[in-house]
Design a protein around this motif. Structure first.
Motif, mmCIF file in Angstrom:
data_model
loop_
_atom_site.group_PDB
_atom_site.id
_atom_site.type_symbol
_atom_site.label_atom_id
_atom_site.label_comp_id
_atom_site.label_asym_id
_atom_site.label_seq_id
_atom_site.Cartn_x
_atom_site.Cartn_y
_atom_site.Cartn_z
ATOM 1 N N CYS A 41 45.949 42.456 42.574
ATOM 2 C CA CYS A 41 46.990 41.464 42.342
ATOM 3 C C CYS A 41 48.286 41.769 43.084
ATOM 4 O O CYS A 41 48.536 42.899 43.502
ATOM 5 C CB CYS A 41 47.252 41.347 40.835
ATOM 6 S SG CYS A 41 45.818 40.690 39.935
ATOM 7 N N CYS A 213 46.547 35.737 39.055
ATOM 8 C CA CYS A 213 45.724 36.903 39.364
ATOM 9 C C CYS A 213 44.879 36.613 40.602
ATOM 10 O O CYS A 213 44.615 35.451 40.932
ATOM 11 C CB CYS A 213 44.811 37.240 38.194
ATOM 12 S SG CYS A 213 45.691 37.767 36.694
ATOM 13 N N PRO A 236 45.753 42.827 35.059
ATOM 14 C CA PRO A 236 45.477 42.815 36.490
ATOM 15 C C PRO A 236 45.065 44.209 36.947
ATOM 16 O O PRO A 236 45.505 45.206 36.380
ATOM 17 C CB PRO A 236 46.830 42.423 37.098
ATOM 18 C CG PRO A 236 47.841 42.969 36.135
ATOM 19 C CD PRO A 236 47.198 42.861 34.765
#
Length: 281
Positions: A41, A213, A236
């Motif tokens: 991410c 994400c 994430p």
């Protein structure tokens, strides 16, 4: 020196720097500044997801169900009347992951227990606290690979002492031989009816998209006893080691470990190729 290697892609497995979780997003930001593509991410997503109140505000803005909550500032006094939430409640550190600060005392049934746990957390970790309504029901983990929902995993608490709440604690993850470690077991795939499974998948995908994400993430859900899924965390860049829950979900979907790592790296390589083409143009 990273410039000596000049990598095509960096596997970003940074979770903290010198024990400070907040620096996780800073490292991703450094990779961006150096113009290196990396897995997982973006810095903004990592920062937003580390702040639990911000995560919940974003989820609520998208109409995604998450437990009602309020923020308790570490330096500000509060009264019982100000809580305005229904017990039982659960207290979590505002800016931590890996279940740091979560224990059998995290779920409280009254104001006296709340004050005691709040005081302990602030004295120990010197952080603001997020207080949220505790959802009675099943604990589910939904691994996301790109836009693909992998088989849902359930945490079984069978055998856990009756006076211990059914939650994933720090001990359950990291302290071998503890009560929680012995009775916090993943089941993948979880046994769910098709209608409920579809509802959970839609909810998890909506949460993944709401927090922007990419590549891979895990959405943690409490399935209330009446079948309503509540998003409690968006994670994430979760652990993808070979014995992790994420790898287990991938295996249940027919993806072996080498292919999992390849798939994640390939997401980043595709971004790099697109960026390179734009630079040429």
């Amino acid at each position: 020196n990273i410039n000596t290697f000049n990598p095509d892609v960096i596997y970003n497995f940074v979770e903290s720097v010198e024990g400070v979780s907040a620096y996780e997003s800073c490292m991703a930001g450094l990779f961006e500044l150096l113009r290196y593509e990396f897995t997982g991410c973006s810095p903004i997503t990592l920062g937003n997801c580390l702040n639990k109140a911000r995560t919940k505000a974003i989820l609520k803005s998208r109409g995604i169900i998450t437990p009602e909550y309020r923020t308790l500032r570490k330096t500000k006094r509060f009264t019982e009347k100000e809580i305005k939430l229904s017990y039982p409640l659960i207290l979590k550190l505002m800016n931590e992951d890996a279940s740091i600060g979560i224990s059998e005392f995290s779920v409280v049934k009254n104001y006296s227990e709340l004050r005691k746990q709040f005081s302990f957390l602030v004295a120990t970790y010197n952080q603001d606290i997020i207080l949220e309504e505790f959802i009675q029901g099943r604990e589910l983990n939904v691994a996301m690979l790109g836009g693909r929902v992998l088989p849902i995993s359930e945490i079984s608490f069978d055998g856990l002492a009756e006076d211990f709440p059914n939650i994933v604690t720090y001990d359950g993850k990291w302290t071998e031989g503890s009560e929680y470690y012995n009775h916090t077991k993943p089941i993948c795939p979880a046994q769910l009816g098709e209608r409920i499974k579809k509802k959970i998948q839609i909810t998890a995908l909506a949460a993944y998209d709401a927090l922007n994400c990419r590549d891979y993430a895990r959405v943690d859900i409490r399935l209330r006893n009446d079948g309503v899924p509540y998003v409690i965390e968006v994670n994430p860049n979760p652990d993808i080691s070979s014995d992790s829950g994420f790898a287990r979900a991938a295996t249940a979907d027919g993806i072996n470990y080498d292919d999992l790592l390849y798939t994640i790296a390939n997401f980043a390589l595709i971004r790099k190729q697109r960026s390179d083409r734009k630079s040429v143009v």
